[in-house]
Design an enzyme around this catalytic site. Structure first.
Site, PDB file in Angstrom:
ATOM      1  CG  ASP A  11       5.487   9.151  10.985  1.00 31.92           C
ATOM      2  OD1 ASP A  11       4.710   9.301  11.956  1.00 31.92           O
ATOM      3  OD2 ASP A  11       5.091   8.937   9.824  1.00 31.92           O
ATOM      4  CG  ASN A  30       3.977  17.774   6.886  1.00 29.30           C
ATOM      5  OD1 ASN A  30       3.034  18.551   6.782  1.00 29.30           O
ATOM      6  ND2 ASN A  30       4.335  17.245   8.046  1.00 29.30           N
ATOM      7  CE  LYS A  51      -1.703   6.863  14.738  1.00 29.36           C
ATOM      8  NZ  LYS A  51      -0.676   7.894  14.828  1.00 29.36           N
ATOM      9  CE  LYS A  77      -2.575   5.347   9.969  1.00 29.00           C
ATOM     10  NZ  LYS A  77      -2.126   6.382   9.032  1.00 29.00           N
ATOM     11  N   PRO A 121       7.838  10.840  19.224  1.00 30.15           N
ATOM     12  CG  PRO A 121       7.384  12.377  20.927  1.00 30.15           C
ATOM     13  CD  PRO A 121       8.362  12.070  19.825  1.00 30.15           C
ATOM     14  CG  ASP A 122       1.447   7.951  17.728  1.00 31.22           C
ATOM     15  OD1 ASP A 122       0.596   8.831  17.980  1.00 31.22           O
ATOM     16  OD2 ASP A 122       1.296   7.086  16.842  1.00 31.22           O
ATOM     17  CB  ILE A 123       1.163  13.654  19.738  1.00 29.60           C
ATOM     18  CG1 ILE A 123       2.567  14.199  19.436  1.00 29.60           C
ATOM     19  CG2 ILE A 123       0.397  14.588  20.667  1.00 29.60           C
ATOM     20  CD1 ILE A 123       2.579  15.418  18.529  1.00 29.60           C
ATOM     21  CE  LYS A 147      23.922  27.784   5.314  1.00 31.79           C
ATOM     22  NZ  LYS A 147      24.301  28.828   4.396  1.00 31.79           N
ATOM     23  CG  PHE A 160      -7.766  14.227  11.002  1.00 30.97           C
ATOM     24  CD1 PHE A 160      -8.356  14.535  12.211  1.00 30.97           C
ATOM     25  CD2 PHE A 160      -8.318  14.731   9.828  1.00 30.97           C
ATOM     26  CE1 PHE A 160      -9.491  15.337  12.262  1.00 30.97           C
ATOM     27  CE2 PHE A 160      -9.447  15.535   9.866  1.00 30.97           C
ATOM     28  CZ  PHE A 160     -10.030  15.839  11.080  1.00 30.97           C
TER      29      PHE A 160
HETATM   30  N1  CTP Z   1       0.074  11.533  14.978  1.00 35.55           N
HETATM   31  C1  CTP Z   1       0.566  11.972  16.187  1.00 35.55           C
HETATM   32  N2  CTP Z   1       1.894  11.853  16.463  1.00 35.55           N
HETATM   33  C2  CTP Z   1       2.731  11.295  15.567  1.00 35.55           C
HETATM   34  C3  CTP Z   1       2.235  10.840  14.317  1.00 35.55           C
HETATM   35  C4  CTP Z   1       0.890  10.974  14.050  1.00 35.55           C
HETATM   36  O1  CTP Z   1      -0.199  12.489  17.014  1.00 35.55           O
HETATM   37  N3  CTP Z   1       4.003  11.209  15.856  1.00 35.55           N
HETATM   38  C5  CTP Z   1      -1.373  11.621  14.741  1.00 35.55           C
HETATM   39  C6  CTP Z   1      -1.768  12.551  13.617  1.00 35.55           C
HETATM   40  O2  CTP Z   1      -2.032  13.852  14.113  1.00 35.55           O
HETATM   41  C7  CTP Z   1      -3.035  11.881  13.086  1.00 35.55           C
HETATM   42  C8  CTP Z   1      -2.810  10.415  13.342  1.00 35.55           C
HETATM   43  O3  CTP Z   1      -1.808  10.356  14.337  1.00 35.55           O
HETATM   44  O4  CTP Z   1      -4.163  12.242  13.850  1.00 35.55           O
HETATM   45  C9  CTP Z   1      -2.441   9.598  12.139  1.00 35.55           C
HETATM   46  O5  CTP Z   1      -1.195   9.904  11.673  1.00 35.55           O
HETATM   47  P1  CTP Z   1      -0.432   9.022  10.555  1.00 35.55           P
HETATM   48  O6  CTP Z   1       0.861   9.684  10.335  1.00 35.55           O
HETATM   49  O7  CTP Z   1      -1.321   8.818   9.396  1.00 35.55           O
HETATM   50  O8  CTP Z   1      -0.319   7.633  11.282  1.00 35.55           O
HETATM   51  P2  CTP Z   1       0.884   6.722  11.511  1.00 35.55           P
HETATM   52  O9  CTP Z   1       0.556   5.996  12.737  1.00 35.55           O
HETATM   53  O10 CTP Z   1       2.121   7.518  11.487  1.00 35.55           O
HETATM   54  O11 CTP Z   1       0.801   5.704  10.326  1.00 35.55           O
HETATM   55  P3  CTP Z   1       1.522   5.626   8.868  1.00 35.55           P
HETATM   56  O12 CTP Z   1       2.444   6.824   8.755  1.00 35.55           O
HETATM   57  O13 CTP Z   1       2.204   4.367   8.910  1.00 35.55           O
HETATM   58  O14 CTP Z   1       0.409   5.679   7.889  1.00 35.55           O
END
Ligand code: CTP
Length: 408
Positions: A280, A211, A347, A343, A308-310, A290, A329
């Site tokens: 995500d 991104n 979280k 959010k 995973p959501d860190i 390749k 953030f």
């Molecule tokens: N984040 C994370 N790990 C992930 C996705 C997000 O740690 N896999 C953290 C980002 O570093 C940021 C926060 O979560 O601090 C918000 O990320 P965002 O992508 O906006 O939130 P999502 O929960 O993915 O919500 P959405 O994409 O539905 O807006």
């Protein structure tokens, strides 16, 4: 400009690194500082006062008996107006003088005569054997005990041809440390873990999905936390940014790698700030080779799975040192107030920072909103570094009241 209105005394002592002091002088004036250069006799063997005068725009002082100074009290007058004194380069001999309170030339007398509230920073520069000599180390320890900041030195190639500890820090590093010295030490004794930048999810060995995050905000937060006195670890996705001085950086590519690096480093952290723009989803089974075009025009079908959501993992984990204060953030394109508050709840974190505006990626300025249990507060448009400092200040006010947080 970070040093507008600041009066800095730049002292030069004998050493090849005097050439870097010229760069430092230039960098200080570019940041808006008014620089008064003071040189020892030895320094004048390495660089002329004319060069330093041209760069600082002011006459250089070097003699205690300077007929240009009407009252002959430059050693008093100069530091009475100063906001900081920095000695760069600082020789082994000058370190000895500072450790013993010597007053046998203008610069040493000035250091002893300076008011106690004027910070003194020294940037050692010498041969590796001179630096590691027990006598030098004893003197350096004395300086630290006296509240004098020691900047560096760094290790590496030396002008004398030897290799090791003793190189003076680069001008830009000294500048960063001087700027940091003016920031309140609201995070002293705290350990802060930060993620920054984008992640990169491989499709095959040469392609991937990423991104537009530049990492600027996360790096600014890391710099601000270091300036505030914290021990900072930055876990960074791929960026082109230099590591902020004094920050430990771990490079990762994918979200999974970032997750693993965060989990490995989380124990003992007081604060975790997730600034990274984490992917995500990742590609299921990226190809080891390749992926080639096919003759019939068919395109690869990619399958994704969730990363995973860190932040959520970190927020739900209680470490041996207690529960780190977690900050997230969010970059929303609409309904920021409503989505931001939701959010934060989802979280499970005490503080969420919302970016206002469609796309702050790569920009130097930003406007942010802080969401906490009491609602939201807007921090108006400013540079990312200014906002990062405000954020660190806001976090420092909150961490001691954080109900889940225990001191180690
Ligand atoms: N984040 C994370 N790990 C992930 C996705 C997000 O740690 N896999 C953290 C980002 O570093 C940021 C926060 O979560 O601090 C918000 O990320 P965002 O992508 O906006 O939130 P999502 O929960 O993915 O919500 P959405 O994409 O539905 O807006």
């Amino acid at each position: 400009m970070e040093l507008t209105g600041k009066k800095i005394v730049l002292g030069l002592t004998g050493g090849v690194a005097c050439y870097k002091a010229a760069e430092l002088c230039r960098a200080l004036t570019k940041e808006g500082a008014s620089v008064q250069v003071v040189m020892t006799d030895a320094a004048e063997h390495f660089i002329t006062p004319v060069t330093m005068q041209a760069l600082s725009g002011k006459q250089v002082y070097s003699s205690q008996w300077d007929p240009r100074v009407a009252n002959n009290m430059a050693h008093i007058d100069v530091t009475r107006q100063a906001d900081a004194v920095i000695i760069a380069p600082c020789s082994a001999d000058f370190i000895r003088k500072l450790a013993h309170g010597a007053c046998d030339d203008l610069l040493s007398t000035m250091c002893v005569a300076r008011p106690r509230h004027v910070p003194l920073l020294v940037a050692p520069a010498m041969n590796v054997e001179m630096w590691t000599n027990p006598a030098t180390q004893r003197n350096v320890a004395q300086l630290r005990e006296d509240g004098i900041a020691i900047l560096g030195p760094a290790a590496g190639d030396q002008a004398c041809g030897e290799v090791g500890m003793g190189r003076m820090l680069e001008a830009e590093q000294l500048l960063a440390e001087l700027i940091a010295s003016f920031q309140p030490k609201v995070m002293a004794g705290k350990r802060v873990l930060i993620t920054a930048g984008p992640t990169f999810e491989a499709i095959d060995p040469v392609r991937g999905i990423t991104n537009l995050s530049s990492g600027k905000m996360g790096y600014a937060v890391a710099r601000a936390a270091h300036e505030a006195g914290a021990e900072v670890m930055l876990i960074s996705g791929p960026t082109a940014l230099p590591t902020p001085f004094g920050v430990t950086r771990v490079n990762v590519k994918s979200a999974q790698e970032m997750h693993d690096a965060v989990m490995a480093a989380l124990d003992g952290q007081h604060v975790f700030i997730a600034v990274a723009a984490v992917a995500d989803w990742r590609v299921v089974n990226p190809s080891a080779q390749k992926v080639k075009k096919t003759g019939d025009g068919s395109v690869p079908q990619l399958q994704f799975e969730q990363n995973p959501d860190i932040l959520a993992s970190a927020a739900s984990r209680t470490t041996l040192a207690g529960h780190p204060y977690c900050v997230g953030f969010a970059a929303e394109s609409e309904n920021l107030i409503e989505y931001g508050a939701a959010k934060r709840e989802r979280k499970g974190i005490p503080l969420l920072v919302g970016n206002i505006g469609h796309n702050t990626f790569g920009q130097d300025d930003n406007t942010i909103i802080l969401f906490d249990e009491n609602g939201h507060t807007i921090l108006p448009r400013a540079s990312k570094l200014t906002l990062a400092r405000q954020l660190i200040s806001e976090i420092s006010k909150r961490i001691d009241q954080h109900s889940l947080f225990r001191r180690p």
